[in-house]
Write a protein that holds these residues in place. Structure first.
Motif: not given
Length: 255
Positions: A249, A241, A245
């Motif tokens: 971004r 994760r 993530d």
């Protein structure tokens, strides 16, 4: 006893700059709840497991239709755990996801991990239809086996079409019965968490992030369309994760 169930979501603009949900229909173990978004103009729906599923023999489906100009986030309250059926003749479970996103609409499809428990057999398909100006953020994560156990059999297929034309079509298979080499150095290399992040962004028509290695076990690939695909493997779900993530971004900063 196997379960057959379909959950349905329809999202449309509410006429006040937000998104309404005229259809929010739970099915069997798939309970749908409208939750606070915190991200205007998105509506948010959280899938809550109402019972243990999918078990061997279950036939589950989720259908999402996002009308022109609507914006929706779909997530889940917890990981989905694929488990063996009640008997040796239960057969594989199936989980079919069908997503349609209209003109100027956005879907953020961000479920929690799918865990393939030992002895389970699951066939999962995700089909996405996108209008030319639709936007999509789609995350898929699989954890192969619970702590201390080997994986079940898991086959996944992701098919994405944009403007009626293929954008991405890939199939992955792990565990007993999968093609030889699924756990070898060219695929998982001993890792037990695998995932991907697909970002379809019309603005990428003019400037699309290039293909590059993000880490020793993660790569960002530019697709033949305004889209990029991040693929990663990791030792566990938490590390996976974090990689996805961070990739999102970075991509949102360029889109």
């Amino acid at each position: 006893m196997s379960v057959q169930a379909t959950a349905r979501i329809t999202a449309v603009p509410d006429g006040r700059g937000g998104t309404a949900l005229p259809v929010l229909e739970s099915g069997g173990p798939l309970a749908l709840r409208r939750t606070r978004s915190g991200l205007a103009p998105y509506a948010r729906v959280t899938v809550v497991g109402a019972m243990t599923a999918p078990l061997g023999g279950d036939r589950l489906a989720v259908e999402v239709d996002i009308g022109d100009g609507a914006h929706l986030t779909v997530d889940s309250a917890a990981a989905t755990v694929a488990l063996p059926g009640a008997g040796p003749d239960a057969g594989p479970a199936t989980y079919d996801v069908r997503l349609a996103v209209g003109e100027g609409a956005t879907l953020r499809w961000l479920p929690e991990q799918l865990v393939s428990a030992y002895g389970s057999e699951l066939r999962m398909t995700t089909r996405v239809e996108l209008a030319p100006s639709a936007r999509l953020v789609l995350r898929e994560e699989q954890v192969l086996g619970r702590h201390g156990e080997t994986t079940g059999t898991l086959t996944t297929r992701l098919t994405v079409r944009r403007s009626g034309r293929p954008l991405l079509d890939q199939q992955l298979a792990y565990g007993p019965g999968a093609p030889a080499g699924w756990d070898g150095g060219a695929v998982l290399g001993g890792h037990r968490a695998v995932g991907q992040l697909l970002l379809v962004e019309p603005d990428f028509e003019d400037s699309c992030p290039e293909t590059r290695l993000l880490s020793p076990t993660a790569v960002r690939t530019r697709l033949a369309g305004p889209a990029v695909l991040v693929t990663a493997v990791a030792a566990d779900a938490r590390l996976l994760r974090g990689v996805l993530d961070e990739a999102l971004r970075e991509l949102k900063g360029t889109g």
